[in-house]
Design an enzyme around this catalytic site. Structure first.
Site, mmCIF file in Angstrom:
data_model
loop_
_atom_site.group_PDB
_atom_site.id
_atom_site.type_symbol
_atom_site.label_atom_id
_atom_site.label_comp_id
_atom_site.label_asym_id
_atom_site.label_seq_id
_atom_site.Cartn_x
_atom_site.Cartn_y
_atom_site.Cartn_z
ATOM 1 N N ASP A 65 0.821 -1.229 0.000
ATOM 2 C CA ASP A 65 0.000 0.000 0.000
ATOM 3 C C ASP A 65 0.850 1.272 0.000
ATOM 4 O OD1 ASP A 65 -2.418 -1.588 0.307
ATOM 5 O OD2 ASP A 65 -1.797 -1.861 2.390
ATOM 6 N N HIS A 98 -4.204 -2.002 -6.189
ATOM 7 C CA HIS A 98 -3.626 -0.670 -6.309
ATOM 8 C C HIS A 98 -4.621 0.273 -6.967
ATOM 9 C CE1 HIS A 98 -1.891 -3.196 -9.612
ATOM 10 N NE2 HIS A 98 -2.382 -2.228 -10.366
#
Length: 430
Positions: free
Chosen positions: A13, A41
């Site tokens: 992340d 993503h």
């Protein structure tokens, strides 16, 4: 033969998709080399958010080839849904190529993932229940079904029957759970294979031919170094190798063909799921960072744990992935904090200081972070386009991160948009 690897340097992340999308403008081939649809993503293009899980970020450039390499475990159903999602939003997947050597995630992998996690009780590792671990287990045990097998009806039928017999015995005897019927899977997943057939090829040939022709190739990792099965916080890790070395195994490209490794990190740290997190914040500052940074998992929706930037973690990532450059994201999230902190070392209960990341979770639990405090800044920096435009305190923070990690910062980001990524040094040399 320029090639660049993009790796996450924390617990995932970090904004790899954003940086990959940004670097893709100068690449001709973009390849994913490990993980599965447990990775997520988010890419923002012209103010519109796109959430991807399997398909490389390069898909938004129709003239470029996007590759799903052999090291990825592919859920055919999820992949077809993702292709449809892109089509609904005006994005074609015609440039996608899928390795015929990639392994396939099937319903029994997801079921086993769930049952194994439930059986651990309070010792859960925080899996996404996407079947990733069991699929990699089958791969290592040499009983996995590959994309090439999925396309051949006879081979797929034979291997699926054999695997289901073994998995159903496990479901019934070990977990007292219902078996999965062959008919529930076979026709549905064979049809998925036929829908994907036009994208399937030997992607190692595509990648090596591109590199030999002098084309620019970008390799996109999923998760992050601290989730690597060998170099991460084991056992609270993923089942593959996000480190840069995973490229060679997961794409079929030799290590001599890798030019640069870009480590992507946030100006703070976050983590989804269980496991060690030395700089984790439990106070109002942590809450502020989570809310301002929208720290909720792309795949799971779970709130992420957040903490201060950890240079011990980053130096570990630098060492095991051979970082040549750093992309520092989300600096804007720290705006408004009176003081910002960076972890520079750990201190054991006996007073000893260490600057490396311990392998032992017991040893790690005995460590407390040692912080260096820097002045914060109150200005809105989201429109800054050069380092000089940042407030002095923000500039000093960026420079200090580079000094502590020992890697040149090539880009810094002050927001999620493409235009908010600012270049200090081109990794392509252009």
């Amino acid at each position: 033969m320029p090639s660049v690897v993009v790796v996450g340097t924390q617990w995932g992340d970090e904004g790899k998709g954003k940086i990959t999308d940004f670097l893709s403008s100068n690449a001709e081939v973009i390849a994913r080399y490990q993980g599965g649809d447990n990775a997520g993503h988010t890419i923002v293009i012209d103010g519109k958010k796109f959430k991807l899980h399997l398909i490389p970020s390069g898909i938004f450039f129709p003239e470029k080839i996007s590759v799903i390499g052999n090291g990825v475990v592919v859920n055919p159903k999820s992949l077809i849904e993702e292709i449809a999602y892109l089509a609904e939003n005006g994005v074609s997947a015609e440039s996608l190529r899928i390795s015929d050597r990639a392994h396939v995630i099937l319903p029994y992998h997801k079921k086993l993932d769930f049952l194994q996690e439930e059986a651990k009780g309070d010792k859960k590792i925080g899996t996404t229940i996407k079947g990733i671990g069991p699929a990699y287990m089958d791969k290592a045990a040499r009983v996995g079904i590959r994309v090439a097998d999925l396309l051949d009806k006879e081979i797929f039928e034979e291997r699926l029957r054999t695997n289901l017999e073994a998995k159903n015995r496990e479901f019934v005897k070990m977990y007292d759970s219902e078996p999965i019927e062959f008919e529930e899977i076979f026709e549905e997943y064979y049809e998925y294979g036929q829908q994907l057939k036009k994208y399937v090829t030997d992607t190692s040939v595509i990648l090596n031919d591109a590199l030999d022709a002098g084309k620019r190739v970008l390799f996109e990792g999923a998760q992050g170094v601290m989730l690597d099965i060998d170099q991460g916080t084991y056992p609270f890790v993923t089942s593959s190798n996000p480190v840069a070395g995973g490229v060679t195994i997961g794409s079929g490209v030799g290590p001599s063909k890798i030019s640069k490794v870009v480590g992507v990190c946030k100006a703070y740290t976050s983590r989804v799921g269980d496991g060690p997190f030395p700089t984790e914040l439990f106070d109002e500052v942590g809450h502020q960072i989570r809310e301002v940074g929208h720290e909720y998992g792309t795949t799971t929706g779970r709130p992420r744990r957040v903490g201060w930037f950890d240079s011990v973690v980053m130096r570990h990532a630098k060492r095991v992935s051979g970082l040549t450059n750093l992309s520092l994201n989300s600096i804007d999230v720290l705006s408004g904090l009176e003081t910002v902190k960076i972890c520079v070392a750990y201190e054991r209960s006996n007073g000893e200081q260490i600057t490396h990341y311990p392998a032992s979770l017991k040893e790690l639990a005995d460590c407390k972070p040692i912080y260096e405090e820097l002045p914060g800044w109150s200005e809105d920096i989201t429109s800054c386009r050069t380092l000089e435009e940042l407030p002095e305190a923000a500039r000093n923070y960026v420079r200090r991160v580079g000094e502590l990690v020992g890697v040149r910062i090539s880009t810094f980001s002050v927001g999620p948009g493409r235009e908010q990524t600012n270049v200090l040094e081109s990794v392509w040399g252009v």
